[in-house]
Design a protein around this motif. Structure first.
Motif, PDB file in Angstrom:
ATOM      1  N   GLU A 150     -51.658   9.439  10.986  1.00  0.00           N
ATOM      2  CA  GLU A 150     -51.394  10.865  11.181  1.00  0.00           C
ATOM      3  C   GLU A 150     -50.270  11.069  12.192  1.00  0.00           C
ATOM      4  O   GLU A 150     -49.425  11.959  12.033  1.00  0.00           O
ATOM      5  CB  GLU A 150     -52.667  11.577  11.649  1.00  0.00           C
ATOM      6  N   ALA A 151     -50.273  10.242  13.224  1.00  0.00           N
ATOM      7  CA  ALA A 151     -49.218  10.336  14.232  1.00  0.00           C
ATOM      8  C   ALA A 151     -47.870   9.983  13.613  1.00  0.00           C
ATOM      9  O   ALA A 151     -46.846  10.598  13.917  1.00  0.00           O
ATOM     10  CB  ALA A 151     -49.526   9.404  15.406  1.00  0.00           C
ATOM     11  N   ALA A 152     -47.863   8.985  12.729  1.00  0.00           N
ATOM     12  CA  ALA A 152     -46.628   8.603  12.053  1.00  0.00           C
ATOM     13  C   ALA A 152     -46.109   9.752  11.193  1.00  0.00           C
ATOM     14  O   ALA A 152     -44.905  10.001  11.111  1.00  0.00           O
ATOM     15  CB  ALA A 152     -46.866   7.359  11.182  1.00  0.00           C
ATOM     16  N   GLN A 153     -47.026  10.482  10.570  1.00  0.00           N
ATOM     17  CA  GLN A 153     -46.637  11.635   9.751  1.00  0.00           C
ATOM     18  C   GLN A 153     -46.031  12.733  10.627  1.00  0.00           C
ATOM     19  O   GLN A 153     -45.093  13.426  10.217  1.00  0.00           O
ATOM     20  CB  GLN A 153     -47.848  12.165   8.990  1.00  0.00           C
ATOM     21  N   ALA A 154     -46.568  12.879  11.836  1.00  0.00           N
ATOM     22  CA  ALA A 154     -46.043  13.880  12.757  1.00  0.00           C
ATOM     23  C   ALA A 154     -44.619  13.524  13.166  1.00  0.00           C
ATOM     24  O   ALA A 154     -43.751  14.401  13.283  1.00  0.00           O
ATOM     25  CB  ALA A 154     -46.940  13.981  13.997  1.00  0.00           C
ATOM     26  N   ILE A 155     -44.358  12.242  13.357  1.00  0.00           N
ATOM     27  CA  ILE A 155     -43.019  11.811  13.718  1.00  0.00           C
ATOM     28  C   ILE A 155     -42.055  12.059  12.561  1.00  0.00           C
ATOM     29  O   ILE A 155     -40.925  12.513  12.764  1.00  0.00           O
ATOM     30  CB  ILE A 155     -43.009  10.316  14.104  1.00  0.00           C
ATOM     31  N   THR A 156     -42.519  11.792  11.351  1.00  0.00           N
ATOM     32  CA  THR A 156     -41.681  12.060  10.173  1.00  0.00           C
ATOM     33  C   THR A 156     -41.346  13.546  10.087  1.00  0.00           C
ATOM     34  O   THR A 156     -40.223  13.931   9.755  1.00  0.00           O
ATOM     35  CB  THR A 156     -42.408  11.617   8.888  1.00  0.00           C
ATOM     36  N   ALA A 157     -42.320  14.396  10.419  1.00  0.00           N
ATOM     37  CA  ALA A 157     -42.094  15.842  10.405  1.00  0.00           C
ATOM     38  C   ALA A 157     -41.032  16.223  11.442  1.00  0.00           C
ATOM     39  O   ALA A 157     -40.181  17.086  11.193  1.00  0.00           O
ATOM     40  CB  ALA A 157     -43.398  16.584  10.686  1.00  0.00           C
ATOM     41  N   CYS A 158     -41.074  15.545  12.593  1.00  0.00           N
ATOM     42  CA  CYS A 158     -40.067  15.801  13.631  1.00  0.00           C
ATOM     43  C   CYS A 158     -38.691  15.361  13.154  1.00  0.00           C
ATOM     44  O   CYS A 158     -37.688  16.035  13.405  1.00  0.00           O
ATOM     45  CB  CYS A 158     -40.441  15.057  14.915  1.00  0.00           C
ATOM     46  N   GLN A 159     -38.643  14.244  12.441  1.00  0.00           N
ATOM     47  CA  GLN A 159     -37.376  13.752  11.904  1.00  0.00           C
ATOM     48  C   GLN A 159     -36.790  14.765  10.918  1.00  0.00           C
ATOM     49  O   GLN A 159     -35.584  15.003  10.905  1.00  0.00           O
ATOM     50  CB  GLN A 159     -37.577  12.414  11.203  1.00  0.00           C
ATOM     51  N   LYS A 160     -37.653  15.339  10.090  1.00  0.00           N
ATOM     52  CA  LYS A 160     -37.194  16.341   9.126  1.00  0.00           C
ATOM     53  C   LYS A 160     -36.650  17.563   9.863  1.00  0.00           C
ATOM     54  O   LYS A 160     -35.693  18.194   9.419  1.00  0.00           O
ATOM     55  CB  LYS A 160     -38.341  16.750   8.201  1.00  0.00           C
ATOM     56  N   GLY A 161     -37.265  17.879  11.005  1.00  0.00           N
ATOM     57  CA  GLY A 161     -36.775  18.981  11.820  1.00  0.00           C
ATOM     58  C   GLY A 161     -35.395  18.681  12.355  1.00  0.00           C
ATOM     59  O   GLY A 161     -34.525  19.564  12.413  1.00  0.00           O
ATOM     60  N   MET A 162     -35.172  17.408  12.709  1.00  0.00           N
ATOM     61  CA  MET A 162     -33.853  16.999  13.193  1.00  0.00           C
ATOM     62  C   MET A 162     -32.807  17.110  12.086  1.00  0.00           C
ATOM     63  O   MET A 162     -31.642  17.421  12.342  1.00  0.00           O
ATOM     64  CB  MET A 162     -33.913  15.569  13.714  1.00  0.00           C
ATOM     65  N   GLU A 163     -33.230  16.870  10.856  1.00  0.00           N
ATOM     66  CA  GLU A 163     -32.311  17.017   9.727  1.00  0.00           C
ATOM     67  C   GLU A 163     -31.862  18.472   9.609  1.00  0.00           C
ATOM     68  O   GLU A 163     -30.704  18.757   9.315  1.00  0.00           O
ATOM     69  CB  GLU A 163     -32.988  16.564   8.433  1.00  0.00           C
ATOM     70  N   LYS A 164     -32.797  19.382   9.862  1.00  0.00           N
ATOM     71  CA  LYS A 164     -32.457  20.808   9.831  1.00  0.00           C
ATOM     72  C   LYS A 164     -31.473  21.151  10.945  1.00  0.00           C
ATOM     73  O   LYS A 164     -30.555  21.956  10.765  1.00  0.00           O
ATOM     74  CB  LYS A 164     -33.731  21.648   9.966  1.00  0.00           C
ATOM     75  N   VAL A 165     -31.672  20.527  12.108  1.00  0.00           N
ATOM     76  CA  VAL A 165     -30.744  20.741  13.223  1.00  0.00           C
ATOM     77  C   VAL A 165     -29.349  20.279  12.810  1.00  0.00           C
ATOM     78  O   VAL A 165     -28.352  20.971  13.058  1.00  0.00           O
ATOM     79  CB  VAL A 165     -31.207  19.967  14.475  1.00  0.00           C
ATOM     80  N   GLY A 166     -29.279  19.112  12.175  1.00  0.00           N
ATOM     81  CA  GLY A 166     -28.003  18.589  11.729  1.00  0.00           C
ATOM     82  C   GLY A 166     -27.318  19.494  10.722  1.00  0.00           C
ATOM     83  O   GLY A 166     -26.100  19.711  10.772  1.00  0.00           O
ATOM     84  N   GLN A 167     -28.121  20.047   9.816  1.00  0.00           N
ATOM     85  CA  GLN A 167     -27.576  20.956   8.805  1.00  0.00           C
ATOM     86  C   GLN A 167     -27.015  22.217   9.460  1.00  0.00           C
ATOM     87  O   GLN A 167     -25.939  22.713   9.075  1.00  0.00           O
ATOM     88  CB  GLN A 167     -28.663  21.318   7.798  1.00  0.00           C
ATOM     89  N   ARG A 168     -27.731  22.732  10.457  1.00  0.00           N
ATOM     90  CA  ARG A 168     -27.275  23.943  11.140  1.00  0.00           C
ATOM     91  C   ARG A 168     -26.036  23.670  11.984  1.00  0.00           C
ATOM     92  O   ARG A 168     -25.204  24.553  12.173  1.00  0.00           O
ATOM     93  CB  ARG A 168     -28.418  24.504  11.992  1.00  0.00           C
ATOM     94  N   PHE A 169     -25.917  22.441  12.459  1.00  0.00           N
ATOM     95  CA  PHE A 169     -24.712  22.074  13.202  1.00  0.00           C
ATOM     96  C   PHE A 169     -23.515  22.049  12.250  1.00  0.00           C
ATOM     97  O   PHE A 169     -22.426  22.529  12.569  1.00  0.00           O
ATOM     98  CB  PHE A 169     -24.899  20.703  13.858  1.00  0.00           C
ATOM     99  N   GLU A 170     -23.737  21.489  11.062  1.00  0.00           N
ATOM    100  CA  GLU A 170     -22.660  21.390  10.078  1.00  0.00           C
ATOM    101  C   GLU A 170     -22.172  22.758   9.616  1.00  0.00           C
ATOM    102  O   GLU A 170     -20.989  22.937   9.307  1.00  0.00           O
ATOM    103  CB  GLU A 170     -23.124  20.567   8.874  1.00  0.00           C
TER     104      GLU A 170
END
Length: 216
Positions: free
Chosen positions: A35-55
């Motif tokens: 479950e903790a690993a899934q939470a980290i994956t969710a955070c990674q997906k959030g970082m992808e959104k940050v990257g998209q908004r930066f672009e």
């Protein structure tokens, strides 16, 4: 169980208060390692959104820096839970962002997860030359070499590093994985690596399989 979609959104919106509140409540509930690993994956997906908004120009460099700090903070909260299954050292990994690339967020996520899973990780940092990787491999004789990169040009640096390991006669004794935004099946083929992934949790499981372990 934590609301993974909401966590991803909170990270993408750089809502530090909400992210930390959600994670602290999550950890207090003594979740399973998976479950903790899934939470980290969710955070990674959030970082992808940050990257998209930066672009798209919605976010700026300062936002990227803050996002990296937020993710590091989130990892510190989750790390004890991820590490609950690690009882002994399972292997050694030499890790670094390849020459010409200065990105380290994804690398740092992988490092934390790999250490929690029981690996000893030798992190050489960013902009690491093929020669520096080879020197460290000769020094510590790792089971695995992890090459990280975001920029397209990083693939060529990965190939140069793998080629140098081959020339030194050490390729048969080490597994090599590549990660980061530039990682793909094609990049793996070009570089000569054994595996690729843009997901840190997935890469850790691959590494555990290589050393004869499994994620509990």
């Amino acid at each position: 169980m934590i609301d993974l979609t909401s966590l991803t959104s909170a990270v993408g919106e750089l809502d530090e208060k909400k992210v930390m509140s959600m994670l602290q409540e999550f950890v207090a509930g003594a979740p399973e390692t998976e479950e903790a690993a899934q939470a980290i994956t969710a955070c990674q997906k959030g970082m992808e959104k940050v990257g998209q908004r930066f672009e798209t120009g919605e976010y700026f460099v300062g936002d990227l820096i803050f996002a990296g700090e937020l993710l590091t903070e989130a990892m510190e909260v989750l790390k004890p839970i991820i590490g609950s299954a690690a009882r002994q050292k399972v292997g050694k990994i030499v890790l670094g962002t390849v020459q010409g690339d200065l990105h380290n967020i994804g690398k740092n996520i992988f490092k934390s997860m790999a250490e929690a899973a029981g690996f000893t990780v030798y992190d050489l940092g960013i902009n690491v030359s093929p020669e520096a990787f080879l020197d460290k491999i000769k020094e510590v004789q790792p089971d695995i070499l992890g090459l990280s990169g975001v920029l397209t040009m990083a693939v060529e640096s990965m190939k140069k590093t793998v080629d140098l390991v081959k020339e030194a006669g050490l390729r048969e004794h080490i597994k090599i994985t590549i990660g980061g935004a530039c990682a793909s099946y094609e990049a793996m083929q070009v570089s000569g690596a054994d595996a690729w992934s843009t997901n840190a949790a997935e890469t850790v499981n691959v590494c555990l399989g290589w050393v004869g372990q499994h994620q509990e």
